[in-house]
Design a protein around this motif. Structure first.
Motif, PDB file in Angstrom:
ATOM      1  N   THR A  29      -0.516  -4.874   7.299  1.00  0.00           N
ATOM      2  CA  THR A  29       0.845  -4.468   6.964  1.00  0.00           C
ATOM      3  C   THR A  29       1.591  -3.986   8.200  1.00  0.00           C
ATOM      4  O   THR A  29       2.823  -3.984   8.213  1.00  0.00           O
ATOM      5  N   ALA A  30       0.838  -3.583   9.241  1.00  0.00           N
ATOM      6  CA  ALA A  30       1.535  -3.253  10.493  1.00  0.00           C
ATOM      7  C   ALA A  30       2.112  -4.514  11.118  1.00  0.00           C
ATOM      8  O   ALA A  30       3.188  -4.490  11.716  1.00  0.00           O
ATOM      9  N   ALA A  31       1.373  -5.642  10.980  1.00  0.00           N
ATOM     10  CA  ALA A  31       1.862  -6.897  11.553  1.00  0.00           C
ATOM     11  C   ALA A  31       2.933  -7.524  10.668  1.00  0.00           C
ATOM     12  O   ALA A  31       3.978  -7.969  11.146  1.00  0.00           O
ATOM     13  N   ILE A  32       2.694  -7.594   9.365  1.00  0.00           N
ATOM     14  CA  ILE A  32       3.645  -8.188   8.428  1.00  0.00           C
ATOM     15  C   ILE A  32       3.968  -7.131   7.379  1.00  0.00           C
ATOM     16  O   ILE A  32       3.221  -6.959   6.420  1.00  0.00           O
ATOM     17  N   PRO A  33       5.050  -6.384   7.552  1.00  0.00           N
ATOM     18  CA  PRO A  33       5.362  -5.327   6.581  1.00  0.00           C
ATOM     19  C   PRO A  33       5.676  -5.935   5.222  1.00  0.00           C
ATOM     20  O   PRO A  33       6.198  -7.046   5.124  1.00  0.00           O
ATOM     21  N   PRO A  34       5.372  -5.212   4.131  1.00  0.00           N
ATOM     22  CA  PRO A  34       5.675  -5.726   2.785  1.00  0.00           C
ATOM     23  C   PRO A  34       7.160  -6.050   2.610  1.00  0.00           C
ATOM     24  O   PRO A  34       7.494  -7.027   1.930  1.00  0.00           O
TER      25      PRO A  34
ATOM     26  N   PRO B 128       0.816  -1.204   0.000  1.00  0.00           N
ATOM     27  CA  PRO B 128       0.000   0.000   0.000  1.00  0.00           C
ATOM     28  C   PRO B 128       0.854   1.262   0.000  1.00  0.00           C
ATOM     29  O   PRO B 128       1.898   1.321   0.629  1.00  0.00           O
ATOM     30  N   ARG B 129       0.391   2.239  -0.755  1.00  0.00           N
ATOM     31  CA  ARG B 129       1.061   3.547  -0.737  1.00  0.00           C
ATOM     32  C   ARG B 129       0.178   4.580  -0.068  1.00  0.00           C
ATOM     33  O   ARG B 129       0.600   5.675   0.207  1.00  0.00           O
ATOM     34  N   ALA B 130      -1.082   4.276   0.109  1.00  0.00           N
ATOM     35  CA  ALA B 130      -1.984   5.196   0.784  1.00  0.00           C
ATOM     36  C   ALA B 130      -2.963   4.354   1.583  1.00  0.00           C
ATOM     37  O   ALA B 130      -3.141   3.175   1.311  1.00  0.00           O
ATOM     38  N   THR B 131      -3.571   4.935   2.580  1.00  0.00           N
ATOM     39  CA  THR B 131      -4.551   4.182   3.349  1.00  0.00           C
ATOM     40  C   THR B 131      -5.819   4.994   3.477  1.00  0.00           C
ATOM     41  O   THR B 131      -5.805   6.221   3.431  1.00  0.00           O
ATOM     42  N   LEU B 132      -6.913   4.303   3.626  1.00  0.00           N
ATOM     43  CA  LEU B 132      -8.200   4.955   3.783  1.00  0.00           C
ATOM     44  C   LEU B 132      -8.892   4.380   5.008  1.00  0.00           C
ATOM     45  O   LEU B 132      -8.656   3.247   5.398  1.00  0.00           O
ATOM     46  N   ALA B 133      -9.762   5.192   5.586  1.00  0.00           N
ATOM     47  CA  ALA B 133     -10.546   4.739   6.723  1.00  0.00           C
ATOM     48  C   ALA B 133     -11.572   3.716   6.234  1.00  0.00           C
ATOM     49  O   ALA B 133     -11.775   3.563   5.041  1.00  0.00           O
ATOM     50  N   PRO B 134     -12.220   2.991   7.162  1.00  0.00           N
ATOM     51  CA  PRO B 134     -13.263   2.054   6.734  1.00  0.00           C
ATOM     52  C   PRO B 134     -14.373   2.770   5.984  1.00  0.00           C
ATOM     53  O   PRO B 134     -14.566   3.976   6.143  1.00  0.00           O
TER      54      PRO B 134
END
Lengths: 123, 99, 356
Positions: C252-257, C181-187
């Motif tokens: 991705t916080a748990a398993i970074p790319p 991911p390069r950007a994140t969005l809220a639910p």
């Protein structure tokens, strides 16, 4: 004794298969998504319970019984959760039940004014 | 003989599910049919293990149950939200205010 | 097998193949690509069941986890980057492809008449190398599952090639779609009644169970159906379930790319490293009989796997275990990277849409 277990187990398996067929007929014949989900999820868990119980009576007791128990636990955990999520998603995306009165919290009118059921009168 | 009858019943149920999956009409009907079809496949494989005398098939039945659930969730999420990356909301609208 | 069982198996074959034909026709007929993906997933499930009737549990295992599981999810990710409907093509442009497809199909049907019958003991597959493997696997390698013995030891070099191909696929997809991911969005903004508490609780219970099951498949591979490839895909499915329910940001916080990438490459290193160790200890590449030096082998208690009287092939045993670990690492990390690529890309697309 073993003979009786065989017949009971086989009978349970056939009963589970019949329940599955009934559920499939319901999925094919019922009018909207929600009734179909109801038919499918109830008969899935019920049929799985009957059939796996029957298989447990047929088979040798031991590791196989444990694995059957695992499969049963897995189906009992996932099938209702998937049905719940599916109904939730269908409702959220605008499908409305075709049968019965219902009211959405926060909306004033209790209707089935949905894009999917437009043109079909409430039963 | 009874096991064969059980297998036959499951095959009939699976065929009916395929009809619903092909006909639709909405995508949720299709997902429902696919999910139910998967559950019946799990039972069919377990039964086949008894029919052919190969109890190791139960491992594979377990894998099918698992894959079936994850695929159902993926399809459901995709059809509903058009995204595979967003988290699912906990409660309607509450934490989705900035989305 | 007794006669009624054989008859039942024949009837099962017919029923499942009919289902396959109907599903394939429906996939071709439908215009909605989403429905086509769903039907393809059901198709994979049926063909895996059919492989099971043909008594090929290892193949059925792979078909189920890859065909019905991972490829469905990857195809959904691909649909996000394009349109959901097939384009109508005029019949004039379909003539040449139709003729070509008909020609190839006719050739295949013609070639089918030259195939040996199913289960024919005189067929080439059963009379030459296949029989040799069946006869020698128990003595040479000691793994009860001959499929694992062939894939892991006799054909270990081929399997190394396949693992490298999977790593190449990982690199290719990552180069085209980005590593994550390069950007994140809220639910998403919830509609009334739109909540998924049940799903979140279920997923929280299931993710560790699925990973435990993947480990079972991994270490059970030399006894029954299963092995590193299937276990890797199952572990990746657990991570994907987590991402689907809790969002890509949490996963991705748990398993970074970066970690996924590194593990994918490390798996190939582990696999090839086993081969190098064999060379160093005086054997050929991936010749597990030379994996352990005699000093180390003497230190292993004879009753480690139960029966102390049975002759053991510790080099073969640990060699297969180590390369399966390498396959597990590469496959699971590759599947996770590909999923990150597709899912992270869609976040990008949505973010771009919002900016517009």
């Amino acid at each position: 004794m073993a003979d009786a277990l065989f017949w009971i187990g086989g009978g349970l398996i056939v009963a589970g298969a019949m329940l599955s067929v009934l559920g499939a007929a319901g999925v094919l014949r019922f009018p909207d998504v929600y009734t179909r989900i109801h038919a499918a999820s109830l008969t899935d868990t019920g049929g799985a319970t009957l059939m796996l119980l029957g298989m447990g009576l047929l088979g040798p007791f031991g590791l196989i019984t444990l694995k059957l128990l695992l499969v049963w636990a897995f189906i009992m955990l996932t099938s209702p959760a998937a049905a719940n999520a599916l109904a939730n998603a269908a409702f959220g995306s605008g499908h409305r039940p075709r049968i019965g009165n219902f009211q959405i919290m926060g909306e004033d009118k209790a209707t089935d004014a949905a894009p999917e059921s437009a043109g079909k009168e409430r039963a | 003989m009874l096991i064969v009858a059980g297998v036959a019943g499951l095959i009939v149920a699976m065929s009916l599910m395929i009809v619903r999956a092909v006909l639709g009409p909405s995508h949720y009907d299709r997902i429902l049919a696919a999910n139910s079809f998967g559950t019946k496949t799990v039972l069919l494989i377990a039964l086949m293990g008894y029919l052919f005398g190969r109890p190791a098939f139960l491992d594979i039945a377990l894998v099918y149950a698992l894959i079936n659930f994850v695929t159902t969730i993926a399809l459901m999420k995709f059809f509903r939200y058009r995204s595979l990356a967003r988290p699912l909301a906990v409660a309607g609208g509450e934490d989705g205010a900035d989305g | 097998m007794t006669a009624p069982v054989l008859e039942a198996s024949f009837a099962l074959n017919v029923a499942l193949l009919l289902m396959l034909v109907v599903l394939a026709a429906a996939v071709v007929w439908t215009r909605s690509l989403l429905a086509a993906i769903l039907l393809m997933s059901v198709y994979s499930l049926v063909s895996a069941t059919w492989l099971m009737v043909m008594d090929a549990p290892d193949v059925a295992f792979t078909e189920a986890v890859v065909g019905a599981g991972i490829s469905t999810i990857v195809a959904l990710g691909a649909i996000l980057l394009t349109r959901g409907e097939a384009v109508r093509v005029s019949w004039k442009r379909q003539v040449v492809p139709g003729l070509l497809a008909g020609l190839v199909g006719g050739l295949l049907i013609y070639a089918m008449s030259g195939l040996p019958d199913f289960g024919d003991p005189a067929s080439p597959a059963n009379s030459h190398v296949g029989r040799a493997y069946l006869e020698t696997a128990k003595r040479d390698i000691g793994a009860p599952n001959v499929v694992t013995a062939v894939l892991g030891s006799y054909r270990g070099f081929d399997t190394l090639g396949e693992t490298v191909v999977i790593l190449a696929a990982c690199i290719g997809v990552a180069l085209m779609l980005g590593f994550g991911p390069r950007a994140t969005l809220a639910p998403p903004a919830g509609a009334p009644g739109d909540h998924h508490v049940v799903l979140r609780v279920t997923a929280k219970m299931l993710v560790p169970l699925i990973i435990l099951f993947a480990l079972y498949v991994q270490f059970h591979g030399d006894l029954g159906a299963g092995g590193g490839f299937q276990a890797g895909v199952i572990a990746a499915v657990a991570i994907i379930l987590h991402a689907l329910v809790f969002g890509l940001r949490e996963t991705t916080a748990a398993i970074p790319p970066q970690a996924a990438r590194a593990v994918a490459a490390l798996g190939v290193v582990v696999y090839a490293g086993v081969g190098i160790v064999c060379i160093v200890n005086g054997g050929g590449f991936l010749d597990y009989d030379h994996l352990l030096t005699p000093q180390i082998e003497a230190m292993i208690p004879a009753g480690l796997l139960g029966d102390p009287d049975k002759p053991h092939h510790w080099g073969q045993y640990f060699g297969i275990l180590a390369i399966e670990l390498g396959v597990l690492m590469t496959v699971s990390a590759t599947m996770i990277t590909i999923f990150y690529g597709f899912a992270g890309r869609t976040i990008d697309a949505i973010a771009a849409e919002l900016r517009r």
